[in-house]
Scaffold this motif. Structure first.
Motif, mmCIF file in Angstrom:
data_model
loop_
_atom_site.group_PDB
_atom_site.id
_atom_site.type_symbol
_atom_site.label_atom_id
_atom_site.label_comp_id
_atom_site.label_asym_id
_atom_site.label_seq_id
_atom_site.Cartn_x
_atom_site.Cartn_y
_atom_site.Cartn_z
ATOM 1 N N ILE A 178 19.194 14.007 -2.576
ATOM 2 C CA ILE A 178 20.413 14.806 -2.719
ATOM 3 C C ILE A 178 20.066 16.281 -2.873
ATOM 4 N N LEU A 179 19.032 16.576 -3.651
ATOM 5 C CA LEU A 179 18.600 17.968 -3.789
ATOM 6 C C LEU A 179 18.124 18.539 -2.454
ATOM 7 N N THR A 197 14.256 9.924 2.187
ATOM 8 C CA THR A 197 13.991 10.012 0.752
ATOM 9 C C THR A 197 15.035 9.231 -0.027
ATOM 10 N N VAL A 198 16.293 9.386 0.359
ATOM 11 C CA VAL A 198 17.368 8.633 -0.293
ATOM 12 C C VAL A 198 17.184 7.143 -0.044
ATOM 13 N N MET A 199 16.890 6.776 1.191
ATOM 14 C CA MET A 199 16.747 5.360 1.536
ATOM 15 C C MET A 199 15.555 4.717 0.829
ATOM 16 N N ALA A 243 7.944 6.047 7.772
ATOM 17 C CA ALA A 243 8.836 7.107 8.249
ATOM 18 C C ALA A 243 8.649 8.364 7.404
ATOM 19 N N ASP A 244 8.588 8.206 6.095
ATOM 20 C CA ASP A 244 8.405 9.348 5.196
ATOM 21 C C ASP A 244 7.095 10.070 5.507
ATOM 22 N N ASN A 300 15.053 21.894 11.153
ATOM 23 C CA ASN A 300 16.084 21.316 10.302
ATOM 24 C C ASN A 300 16.351 19.849 10.596
ATOM 25 N N MET A 301 16.169 19.429 11.821
ATOM 26 C CA MET A 301 16.361 18.022 12.144
ATOM 27 C C MET A 301 15.327 17.170 11.410
ATOM 28 N N LEU A 302 14.095 17.635 11.368
ATOM 29 C CA LEU A 302 13.055 16.912 10.640
ATOM 30 C C LEU A 302 13.350 16.914 9.145
ATOM 31 N N LYS A 303 13.795 18.052 8.612
ATOM 32 C CA LYS A 303 14.117 18.152 7.193
ATOM 33 C C LYS A 303 15.267 17.214 6.824
#
Length: 178
Positions: free
Chosen positions: A102-103, A92-94, A67-68, A82-85
């Motif tokens: 978070i950043l 990234t968190v997962m 996915a990443d 923005n949806m992709l971001k």
């Protein structure tokens, strides 16, 4: 064969692959959906749509590595999306890169301060990773900007469990100093 017939046949097959993939997505067989989206991508008319759905399938399957990679490749094609971001920040968190994710969310919120869903997702994320104080601050921003948000009471309950002296009714604006 009629001239151009093979191209039509190949397109029809790709459309069928896409339809099959959508069916697998609907029944939550995300790995199988991903296989068929890859096949649908062979057709240039379906390529981008199937590519996005492939990325989404990987995310829903919790295949964070693929996915990443796929979302990053899509962002190269549409760097302002923005949806992709947002999807990439979540992934990234997962993947366990909580601080980096978070950043990424913070940057997105700075760029989109009136995106209710984004702010809601950020508060939820902060609560889920145990960052109560950060979540509290963003909770009050959410509450002030979007007082009708359906998650406010749920967030308030969660924050009262993880933040000492949490008061969901406190005034978020500084009172004037004499």
């Amino acid at each position: 064969m009629i001239p151009g017939e093979s191209k039509i046949i190949l397109k029809n097959i790709a459309v069928e692959y896409n339809t099959i993939a959508d069916g697998y997505l609907e029944i939550k067989n995300y790995a199988k959906a991903a296989q068929y989206y890859k096949l649908a991508m062979r057709n240039e008319d379906l390529y981008l749509t199937a590519y996005y759905k492939l990325a989404r399938s990987y995310a829903l399957a919790k295949d964070w590595e693929n996915a990443d990679k796929t979302y990053r490749e899509l962002l190269l094609l549409d760097s302002e999306n923005n949806m992709l971001k947002t999807s990439l920040a979540y992934i990234t968190v997962m993947r366990g890169e909580t601080d980096e994710g978070i950043l990424m969310y913070r940057d997105l919120i700075k760029e989109n301060p009136y995106d209710e869903n984004l702010l809601e997702s950020y508060v939820s994320l902060l609560i889920n990773v145990g960052r109560g104080e950060d979540a509290e601050e963003s909770f009050f921003v959410l509450k002030e900007k979007f007082p009708d948000n359906k998650q406010i009471s749920t967030f308030a309950q969660s924050l009262s469990e993880i933040v000492d002296n949490f008061n969901p009714d406190k005034n978020t604006k500084e009172s004037p100093k004499d």
